[in-house]
Scaffold this active site. Sequence first.
Site, PDB file in Angstrom:
ATOM      1  N   GLY A 171       0.943  -1.264   0.233  1.00  0.00           N
ATOM      2  CA  GLY A 171      -0.095   0.029   0.062  1.00  0.00           C
ATOM      3  C   GLY A 171       1.050   0.784  -0.009  1.00  0.00           C
TER       4      GLY A 171
ATOM      5  CE  LYS B 269       8.502   7.660  -3.057  1.00  0.00           C
ATOM      6  NZ  LYS B 269       8.991   7.307  -5.076  1.00  0.00           N
TER       7      LYS B 269
ATOM      8  N   GLY C 173       6.614   6.920   6.732  1.00  0.00           N
ATOM      9  CA  GLY C 173       5.432   8.105   5.593  1.00  0.00           C
ATOM     10  C   GLY C 173       6.805   9.548   5.310  1.00  0.00           C
TER      11      GLY C 173
ATOM     12  NE  ARG D 233       0.551   1.773  -6.312  1.00  0.00           N
ATOM     13  CZ  ARG D 233       2.917   2.774  -6.048  1.00  0.00           C
ATOM     14  NH1 ARG D 233       3.421   2.014  -6.947  1.00  0.00           N
ATOM     15  NH2 ARG D 233       2.716   3.881  -5.888  1.00  0.00           N
TER      16      ARG D 233
ATOM     17  CG  ASP E 239       5.604  -3.140  -4.563  1.00  0.00           C
ATOM     18  OD1 ASP E 239       6.313  -3.960  -4.997  1.00  0.00           O
ATOM     19  OD2 ASP E 239       5.762  -2.340  -4.137  1.00  0.00           O
TER      20      ASP E 239
ATOM     21  CG  ASP F  67       6.969   3.303  -6.697  1.00  0.00           C
ATOM     22  OD1 ASP F  67       6.076   4.217  -7.078  1.00  0.00           O
ATOM     23  OD2 ASP F  67       6.793   2.363  -6.006  1.00  0.00           O
TER      24      ASP F  67
HETATM   25  P1  AMP Z   1       9.133   0.715  -3.036  1.00  0.00           P
HETATM   26  O1  AMP Z   1      10.436  -0.601  -2.255  1.00  0.00           O
HETATM   27  O2  AMP Z   1       9.406   2.327  -2.249  1.00  0.00           O
HETATM   28  O3  AMP Z   1       8.456   0.996  -4.000  1.00  0.00           O
HETATM   29  O4  AMP Z   1       8.015   0.571  -1.353  1.00  0.00           O
HETATM   30  C1  AMP Z   1       7.766  -1.148  -1.003  1.00  0.00           C
HETATM   31  C2  AMP Z   1       6.380  -0.548   0.029  1.00  0.00           C
HETATM   32  O5  AMP Z   1       6.990   0.108   1.234  1.00  0.00           O
HETATM   33  C3  AMP Z   1       5.826   0.376  -0.341  1.00  0.00           C
HETATM   34  O6  AMP Z   1       4.851   0.236  -0.183  1.00  0.00           O
HETATM   35  C4  AMP Z   1       5.974   1.360  -0.335  1.00  0.00           C
HETATM   36  O7  AMP Z   1       4.670   2.894   0.390  1.00  0.00           O
HETATM   37  C5  AMP Z   1       6.781   1.542   1.574  1.00  0.00           C
HETATM   38  N1  AMP Z   1       7.605   2.597   1.821  1.00  0.00           N
HETATM   39  C6  AMP Z   1       8.961   2.392   1.267  1.00  0.00           C
HETATM   40  N2  AMP Z   1       9.348   4.075   2.170  1.00  0.00           N
HETATM   41  C7  AMP Z   1       8.490   3.874   2.753  1.00  0.00           C
HETATM   42  C8  AMP Z   1       8.505   5.075   4.139  1.00  0.00           C
HETATM   43  N3  AMP Z   1       9.614   5.714   4.269  1.00  0.00           N
HETATM   44  N4  AMP Z   1       7.677   5.075   5.236  1.00  0.00           N
HETATM   45  C9  AMP Z   1       6.213   4.462   4.813  1.00  0.00           C
HETATM   46  N5  AMP Z   1       6.252   3.521   4.213  1.00  0.00           N
HETATM   47  C10 AMP Z   1       7.176   3.212   2.391  1.00  0.00           C
HETATM   48 MG    MG Z   2       6.464   1.057  -4.626  1.00  0.00          MG
END
Ligand code: AMP
Ligand code: MG
Length: 554
Positions: free
Chosen positions: A100, A122, A135, A199, A269, A279
Amino acid sequence: MQLHIKNTFTKELPADPIEQNTRRQVEKACFSYVTPRIPSAPSLVHVSKDMATTLGLSEDDLETQRFLNMVTGAKVLEDTAPYAMCYGGHQFGHWAGQLGDGRAINLTEITHNNKRWALQLKGAGATPYSRTADGLAVLRSSIREHLCSEAMYHLGVPTTRSLSLALSGDKVLRDMLYDGNADYEKGAIVCRVAPNFIRFGSFEIFASRQDSETLKTLVDYTIKHFYPQYEGGTKEGYLGFFNEVVQNTLEMIVHWQRVGFVHGVMNTDNMSILGLTIDYGPYGWLEGYDPGWTPNTTDRQNKRYRFGNQPQIGLWNLLQLANALFPLIEDAAPLEAILQTYHTEYPKKYIAMMREKLGLQSALDTDIQLIADLEKNLQASETDMTIFFRNLALVSKDESKNVETTFFAFGEAEVHAERSRNAKAETESHTEPVEVPSHSLKSAFYKPEEITGTILSDWEAWLLAYQKRLSQEHLTNAERATQMNRVNPKYVLRNYISQLVIDEADKGNYELLNEIYTLLKKPYDEQPEYEHWFTKRPEWARNKVGCSMLSCSS
Ligand code: AMP
Ligand code: MG
């Protein structure tokens, strides 16, 4: 600032009934309402004017407090209710369950010139999907996302866009290399834009929970708004939709291979249902042409997401999507047949794309060998992909020209002759001027001293074969150069260039960011004032963090 707000996602899809912003599993819902965190001292760093215009925003709009509030989450726009999307995904080949929008918050959808755009922040704070993370996003990774989204767009690669890059004024703790050395970095927020941010994992999550009802609702919604030719809720319609997603994904990956882009985290995702690059994390650009290269340190062991494996992974991800859609189709054979088309179409599209890079108009069976030999030579000694293909346009089809001259240097005489030929072609055909830089193919080699023995003789043989092949084409050298320069970019967002921008921006200096943004708006143009960016990666950047090594920490 006049925005035509037209929300469909929140209106037509089931919402999470819980409105508290607590981390949890969210079932039978496509999204959760959530309010962005209020940044302590928001300030704009950069706005993509091009994107702003596409959204119908004027230069004056961009100066307003309302715009700043919107793109930093400082104040929620009237008539909107921000939300985070629920999705799952396969990460590095394994089902990861619910993921998510952990650090993305959708503001709203707007329409302009009959186009629909979703705006998403973001780094604007935690959501129910943030799991153990905060987040937030840091300036380093936000610059990389902002610049690369726009650079990819101008390269003609399907991609999500970036409207703005802002500082939140808050500090964010990050362990960049996951080695226990955490440090505070500047917090930042990017406002991303795309027709939607759905996605593969958005569908997988419902299939994994055997929630066929929500799955169907989401598929029907996606078809209605983004693949309307397949509306009707029939098996044929779902198959047509899947087939189109397969083709869009394939096209996107052919573009990646054309420009030397390595996504780095092709988890399901991170695969857009529209076939957009999405992403931007630990991505990278090929400098030395190396199909085995991955920029992502997390992937260093298996190199699952290496350059040469991207087409294969695209197919693997599509197979996961097929599995997710299966409950609506309940017939494996046609899904398999569609996946099979990827298998047969990809090599054809790849060869067609490589022919364009080589400036070949006609298609001969022998081209496949010519391309294979080229790929082999490019790997024999480290060769810069961008410089090589750009300078390949300088090769003359005139066989009386000594291959060695072509290879090692375009002497002043040749450059002069080439220039006048181009100037003539320009007046004759009204094509754009083709500037000929005084470069050689040799300038693409990182270790020119290695180009001896069989490496040299293989190159000579290849160039002779190439020249011979060109002589079978009807285009003049200048016409061919013009064609080639439309698919072989002169400037890409080299890994070290991002790092230079980041180092400057960290000090509060955004001049270089502006320069690189401007440069990459016209990646196929000569732009002589920026010729200094048409160079190989400097040696200091070879093994530097941020240049050749990137982590998911952002
Ligand atoms: P990503 O590898 O950036 O596509 O992220 C994979 C998952 O981790 C996704 O669900 C992102 O929303 C979550 N995510 C990555 N970085 C953070 C963050 N700093 N805070 C919260 N969720 C994160
Ligand atoms: Mg992602």
